[in-house]
Write a protein that holds these residues in place. Structure first.
Motif, mmCIF file in Angstrom:
data_model
loop_
_atom_site.group_PDB
_atom_site.id
_atom_site.type_symbol
_atom_site.label_atom_id
_atom_site.label_comp_id
_atom_site.label_asym_id
_atom_site.label_seq_id
_atom_site.Cartn_x
_atom_site.Cartn_y
_atom_site.Cartn_z
ATOM 1 N N ALA A 89 -29.139 39.041 29.133
ATOM 2 C CA ALA A 89 -28.605 38.622 29.845
ATOM 3 C C ALA A 89 -28.023 37.721 30.451
ATOM 4 O O ALA A 89 -28.545 36.877 29.973
ATOM 5 N N GLY A 90 -27.015 37.257 31.484
ATOM 6 C CA GLY A 90 -26.486 35.930 31.470
ATOM 7 C C GLY A 90 -25.126 35.809 30.680
ATOM 8 O O GLY A 90 -23.793 35.056 30.433
ATOM 9 N N ILE A 91 -24.775 36.897 29.519
ATOM 10 C CA ILE A 91 -23.837 36.948 28.722
ATOM 11 C C ILE A 91 -23.918 37.760 27.599
ATOM 12 O O ILE A 91 -24.379 38.060 27.553
ATOM 13 N N THR A 92 -22.696 38.048 27.483
ATOM 14 C CA THR A 92 -22.499 39.111 26.177
ATOM 15 C C THR A 92 -20.949 38.473 24.998
ATOM 16 O O THR A 92 -20.578 37.701 25.771
ATOM 17 N N VAL A 93 -21.084 38.583 23.349
ATOM 18 C CA VAL A 93 -20.205 37.858 22.787
ATOM 19 C C VAL A 93 -20.612 39.298 21.898
ATOM 20 O O VAL A 93 -20.724 39.880 22.344
ATOM 21 N N THR A 94 -18.838 38.914 21.781
ATOM 22 C CA THR A 94 -18.107 40.323 21.042
ATOM 23 C C THR A 94 -17.824 39.616 19.669
ATOM 24 O O THR A 94 -17.811 38.756 19.308
ATOM 25 N N PHE A 95 -17.292 40.033 18.900
ATOM 26 C CA PHE A 95 -17.374 39.829 17.538
ATOM 27 C C PHE A 95 -16.160 40.616 16.774
ATOM 28 O O PHE A 95 -16.591 42.411 16.703
ATOM 29 N N ASP A 96 -15.261 40.056 15.884
ATOM 30 C CA ASP A 96 -14.308 40.836 15.710
ATOM 31 C C ASP A 96 -13.918 40.732 14.103
ATOM 32 O O ASP A 96 -13.449 39.757 14.107
ATOM 33 N N ALA A 97 -15.218 41.413 13.606
ATOM 34 C CA ALA A 97 -14.997 41.034 12.162
ATOM 35 C C ALA A 97 -13.304 41.123 11.671
ATOM 36 O O ALA A 97 -13.492 40.544 10.594
ATOM 37 N N GLY A 98 -12.688 41.181 11.858
ATOM 38 C CA GLY A 98 -11.827 41.772 11.386
ATOM 39 C C GLY A 98 -11.230 39.998 11.281
ATOM 40 O O GLY A 98 -9.628 40.377 10.207
ATOM 41 N N ILE A 99 -10.898 39.576 12.023
ATOM 42 C CA ILE A 99 -10.889 38.180 11.630
ATOM 43 C C ILE A 99 -11.506 36.929 11.709
ATOM 44 O O ILE A 99 -10.672 36.349 11.264
ATOM 45 N N CYS A 100 -12.563 36.915 11.036
ATOM 46 C CA CYS A 100 -13.969 36.618 10.855
ATOM 47 C C CYS A 100 -13.391 35.516 9.486
ATOM 48 O O CYS A 100 -12.940 36.801 8.508
ATOM 49 N N ARG A 101 -13.321 34.422 9.524
ATOM 50 C CA ARG A 101 -13.363 34.077 7.762
ATOM 51 C C ARG A 101 -14.442 32.782 7.608
ATOM 52 O O ARG A 101 -14.412 32.395 6.650
ATOM 53 N N HIS A 102 -15.504 33.465 8.599
ATOM 54 C CA HIS A 102 -17.063 33.497 7.531
ATOM 55 C C HIS A 102 -16.943 31.669 7.384
ATOM 56 O O HIS A 102 -17.710 31.241 6.399
ATOM 57 N N ALA A 103 -16.476 31.314 8.652
ATOM 58 C CA ALA A 103 -16.735 29.612 8.376
ATOM 59 C C ALA A 103 -18.294 29.183 8.944
ATOM 60 O O ALA A 103 -18.673 27.825 8.419
ATOM 61 N N ALA A 104 -19.284 30.361 8.976
ATOM 62 C CA ALA A 104 -20.561 30.312 9.515
ATOM 63 C C ALA A 104 -20.509 29.159 10.517
ATOM 64 O O ALA A 104 -21.636 28.686 10.564
ATOM 65 N N GLU A 105 -19.976 28.759 11.274
ATOM 66 C CA GLU A 105 -20.442 27.680 12.444
ATOM 67 C C GLU A 105 -21.543 27.991 13.332
ATOM 68 O O GLU A 105 -22.281 27.385 14.196
ATOM 69 N N CYS A 106 -21.073 30.117 13.533
ATOM 70 C CA CYS A 106 -22.094 30.448 14.249
ATOM 71 C C CYS A 106 -23.783 30.127 13.878
ATOM 72 O O CYS A 106 -24.453 30.096 14.724
ATOM 73 N N VAL A 107 -23.457 30.303 12.444
ATOM 74 C CA VAL A 107 -25.195 30.709 11.792
ATOM 75 C C VAL A 107 -25.410 29.395 11.631
ATOM 76 O O VAL A 107 -27.446 28.828 12.279
ATOM 77 N N ARG A 108 -24.928 28.335 11.399
ATOM 78 C CA ARG A 108 -25.198 26.811 11.258
ATOM 79 C C ARG A 108 -25.790 26.542 12.894
ATOM 80 O O ARG A 108 -26.870 25.390 13.106
#
Length: 90
Positions: free
Chosen positions: A17-36
């Motif tokens: 509700a209120g947001i849709t997040v998309t993730f493109d694994a092909g360009i992710c470099r695993h900086a982990a900003e999201c996880v932190r």
């Protein structure tokens, strides 16, 4: 997400509700900003690993904007036609 509201090629969408997040694994470099930034929303040990309903949409959007590659993007439900996320080098 594309300008027509579709997810970028290869990106997977996670809706709440209120947001849709998309993730493109092909360009992710695993900086982990999201996880932190929001471990309750972004948990690589869980499937699905993105649960955008685990925090307010504004907080999720703030963390998604920190993604250095643009692998994560978002669309707020009340912001028709807008697209968020890190700028890409395209």
């Amino acid at each position: 997400m594309g300008g027509d509201g579709t997810a970028a090629r290869g990106a997977k969408a996670y809706e709440a509700a209120g947001i849709t997040v998309t993730f493109d694994a092909g360009i992710c470099r695993h900086a982990a900003e999201c996880v932190r930034g929001l471990p309750a929303v972004f948990d690589t040990g869980r499937r699905p690993w993105i649960s955008p309903d685990a925090a307010p949409a504004t907080a999720v959007a703030e963390v998604v904007r920190r993604c250095p590659t643009g692998a994560l993007r978002y669309r707020l439900a009340d912001a028709e036609g807008t697209d968020g996320g890190a700028a890409s080098d395209e």
